[in-house]
Design an enzyme around this catalytic site. Structure first.
Site, PDB file in Angstrom:
ATOM      1  N   ARG A 194      -6.564   4.332  -9.896  1.00  0.00           N
ATOM      2  CA  ARG A 194      -7.468   5.104  -9.479  1.00  0.00           C
ATOM      3  C   ARG A 194      -7.040   6.251  -9.326  1.00  0.00           C
ATOM      4  O   ARG A 194      -8.279   7.210 -10.587  1.00  0.00           O
ATOM      5  CB  ARG A 194      -8.021   4.867  -8.479  1.00  0.00           C
ATOM      6  CG  ARG A 194      -8.212   3.264  -8.316  1.00  0.00           C
ATOM      7  CD  ARG A 194      -9.353   3.452  -6.688  1.00  0.00           C
ATOM      8  NE  ARG A 194      -9.031   1.965  -6.754  1.00  0.00           N
ATOM      9  CZ  ARG A 194      -8.296   1.278  -5.727  1.00  0.00           C
ATOM     10  NH1 ARG A 194      -7.466   1.473  -4.985  1.00  0.00           N
ATOM     11  NH2 ARG A 194      -8.929  -0.554  -5.917  1.00  0.00           N
ATOM     12  N   CYS A 240      -0.414 -14.730   4.205  1.00  0.00           N
ATOM     13  CA  CYS A 240      -1.321 -14.864   4.968  1.00  0.00           C
ATOM     14  C   CYS A 240      -2.764 -16.216   5.267  1.00  0.00           C
ATOM     15  O   CYS A 240      -2.566 -16.899   6.574  1.00  0.00           O
ATOM     16  CB  CYS A 240      -1.346 -13.716   5.955  1.00  0.00           C
ATOM     17  SG  CYS A 240       0.128 -12.874   5.620  1.00  0.00           S
ATOM     18  N   ASP A 253       8.047  -7.493   0.575  1.00  0.00           N
ATOM     19  CA  ASP A 253       9.056  -8.460   2.021  1.00  0.00           C
ATOM     20  C   ASP A 253      10.302  -8.353   1.397  1.00  0.00           C
ATOM     21  O   ASP A 253      11.091  -8.755   1.807  1.00  0.00           O
ATOM     22  CB  ASP A 253       7.987  -9.949   1.855  1.00  0.00           C
ATOM     23  CG  ASP A 253       6.524 -10.020   2.768  1.00  0.00           C
ATOM     24  OD1 ASP A 253       6.417  -9.420   3.049  1.00  0.00           O
ATOM     25  OD2 ASP A 253       6.285 -11.274   2.490  1.00  0.00           O
ATOM     26  N   ASN A 270       0.334  -4.529   2.174  1.00  0.00           N
ATOM     27  CA  ASN A 270      -0.798  -3.377   1.420  1.00  0.00           C
ATOM     28  C   ASN A 270      -0.894  -1.621   1.677  1.00  0.00           C
ATOM     29  O   ASN A 270      -1.444  -1.216   0.488  1.00  0.00           O
ATOM     30  CB  ASN A 270      -2.394  -3.914   2.132  1.00  0.00           C
ATOM     31  CG  ASN A 270      -2.475  -4.908   0.944  1.00  0.00           C
ATOM     32  OD1 ASN A 270      -3.385  -4.918   0.029  1.00  0.00           O
ATOM     33  ND2 ASN A 270      -1.768  -6.217   1.850  1.00  0.00           N
TER      34      ASN A 270
END
Length: 569
Positions: free
Chosen positions: A23, A44, A293, A315
């Site tokens: 973007r 999740c 992670d 995120n």
């Protein structure tokens, strides 16, 4: 000048970083590779697909507007080139290229980069147990795992299940088996409580008791030694103390960071795994970023490296990396360890440090536990909420808050409020006077967070001296030897049933009558004060202190916490 960005990993952080960068620099090129055919899915959400709350596994890989996040989507909608079934085998930092291999054909290739993002995630911790390859034994990694688990349950092949591990995934999967499918479910945990190191034993026991009411059995302090099967299918789990029948086994013993490729490339990696990054999410190579992670980040309470594998964090970090790839100087300061987990009709949440973890980190800390209504006492939908605050004694700084309450937004909303200010090292005085939105359907005029901080203040001042439900259980179990005088400060109608069950051991003087009935309360015995929530018993403690009583203990959380803790009186 356009760049070529290569991203290794396509689940959470990788796609976020890739799309954010595109973007900001639409003219640049992004190549994202992943060794799996499944990318950009909500891992999740897997327990909630197994439970049936999410109806179709494909929803875990869809956008909110129902587009599948596959390579075609990323190319056409996001402008990102995706190569699935492509494993990164090595990073050549000198030549600035990534060596890759097609996992299906074995074909090898090299991909040049200007900047690289390592988003390799984590893998389930392998226990290397005999029988862990039997049919019916699963880790919870991706939507394919979830589909396999749910299909076996929905076809009636599973009547009993064993979960190994009582962390987030273990508890969520236990609920999924027991609640939706009525499967006899057992959880084996090597430590002595659920959510070890995250919440206190008192809160953990409250959550455990609630889950036991929902049909989940717990076995603590046990180690699984083998998984046994017949005809290639799992039939039982053997621990060091017992044998449990099992037609399904979920291994949820935590995860380990996938940081080997970074280590082999000479990047700074912790000895137990996890890539070190700075506040810009850069590795020790300025052209290589890492996050999610596979990384370690700073704990904002201890200032030490921490490992917190959460999709929400990945995120947020992905956006920081995407911005910085385009020349920004966005920062990711660190983590507090905020979490929430649903336990049937309740939830457990927290931010910062539990008392055990704070003391292990070297803090001279204490904690207080409070039970209070989550909204005005006269509002019909009120519910009791339990919060525990951890405080550093010398500075009065709040180190963490954990809670147990309904599965609605009320309790996690309080935890999130603390999380928002915790990195600023607030004191209990600041939270005592914290401004909260108020209306009777949503909160009490003195919000539970304000009251919790006031309790901590009173405890530090020594005018509210007490223990929680675990401390009460110890006193009650040893009532014959400790010679305590258990004094119920509630009205007689509330106290009488307990007195009837425990004649000569449970006594009643309502708090408002104490000054007129001091002759009934001995000064030569330890006095243990109990009311519904600990508020009236605190007032009673003040009154007895004023009359010269020297050994008075208030039960924080009162009968409400005693009941939730499962003490039989």
């Amino acid at each position: 000048m356009s760049q070529h960005i290569v991203v290794i990993g396509g689940v959470a952080l990788g796609p976020k970083a890739a799309c954010r960068f595109k973007r900001l620099e639409p003219e640049s090129t992004v190549t994202m590779i992943d060794q799996s055919a499944l990318i950009s899915y909500g891992g999740c959400g897997i327990p909630y697909y197994v439970s049936g709350d999410v109806s179709d596994a494909v929803e875990l890989s869809q956008t909110s507007f129902h587009m599948i996040r596959d390579p075609k989507f990323f190319k056409e909608v996001k402008g990102v080139d995706v190569r699935i079934l492509t494993k990164a085998t090595s990073i050549n930092r000198e030549k600035k290229c990534v060596e890759v291999e097609n996992v299906t054909t074995g074909e090898k290739a090299s991909i040049d980069y200007d900047k690289l993002v390592i988003a390799t995630g984590a893998s389930p911790r392998k226990l290397n147990l005999p029988g862990d390859d039997l049919e019916g034994v699963n880790y919870v990694c991706n939507p394919d795992d979830a589909t396999c688990i749910r299909e076996s349950i929905s076809k009636g092949k599973v009547s009993n299940a064993v979960i190994i591990g009582a962390g987030f995934i273990g508890l969520e999967m236990a609920e999924a088996f027991a609640d939706m499918w009525g499967v006899e479910t057992s959880v084996v945990e090597i430590t002595d409580q659920i959510l070890p190191r995250l919440v206190s034993p008192a809160l953990a026991t409250m959550g455990q008791k609630h889950m036991e009411e929902g049909g989940v059995n717990f076995y603590f302090g046990e180690t699984v030694t083998a998984i046994e099967g017949e005809n290639g299918k799992v039939v039982r789990v053997v621990t060091n103390k017992r044998t449990l029948d099992a037609e399904a086994v979920i291994i949820a013993a935590g995860v380990v960071p996938n940081s080997d490729i970074a280590k082999e490339a000479g990047l700074h990696v912790h000895e137990r795994g996890g890539v070190f990054v700075d506040e810009f999410m850069r590795t020790n190579d300025p052209d290589i970023y890492a996050g999610g992670d596979c990384c370690l980040v700073k704990n904002l309470i201890t200032d030490q490296p921490a490992y917190l594998p959460l999709g929400s964090m990945a995120n947020r970090q992905g956006r920081v990396i995407g911005s910085n790839l385009a020349g920004s100087e966005s920062r990711f300061d660190g983590v507090l360890g905020s979490f929430v987990v649903k336990l049937f009709e309740t939830s457990m949440a927290g931010t910062g440090m539990s008392l055990d973890s704070a003391q292990a980190a070297g803090f001279d800390a204490m904690s207080v536990l409070l039970i209070q209504l989550d909204r005005a006492h006269f509002y019909p939908t009120k519910e009791l909420m339990t919060l525990e605050m951890v405080v550093e004694k010398s500075t009065r700084c709040v180190l963490g808050v954990q809670g147990f309450g309904s599965s609605g937004d009320a309790m996690v909303g309080r935890i999130n409020t603390v999380a928002a200010i915790l990195k600023s090292k607030p004191t209990i005085d600041e939270i005592s006077n914290l401004e909260m939105a108020y209306s009777p359907p949503f909160a009490a005029a003195m919000d539970i967070l304000n009251t919790l901080a006031n309790l901590a203040d009173n405890a530090l001042r020594g005018i509210n001296r007490g223990v929680g439900p675990d401390g009460f259980k110890e006193l009650w179990d040893n009532r014959e030897s400790c010679d305590c005088y258990f004094l119920d400060c509630r009205e007689n109608a509330d106290a009488q049933p307990v007195m009837d069950r425990n004649p000569d051991q449970w006594h009643n003087v309502p708090q408002g009558e104490i000054y007129n009935r001091l002759d009934e309360i001995p000064k030569d015995k330890p006095v243990v004060l109990v009311c519904n929530t600990g508020a009236r018993s605190y007032e009673a403690q003040i009154m007895l202190d004023a009359k010269g009583y020297k050994n008075v203990t208030n039960i924080h959380g009162g009968m409400a916490s005693i009941k939730k803790y499962g003490v039989d009186i």
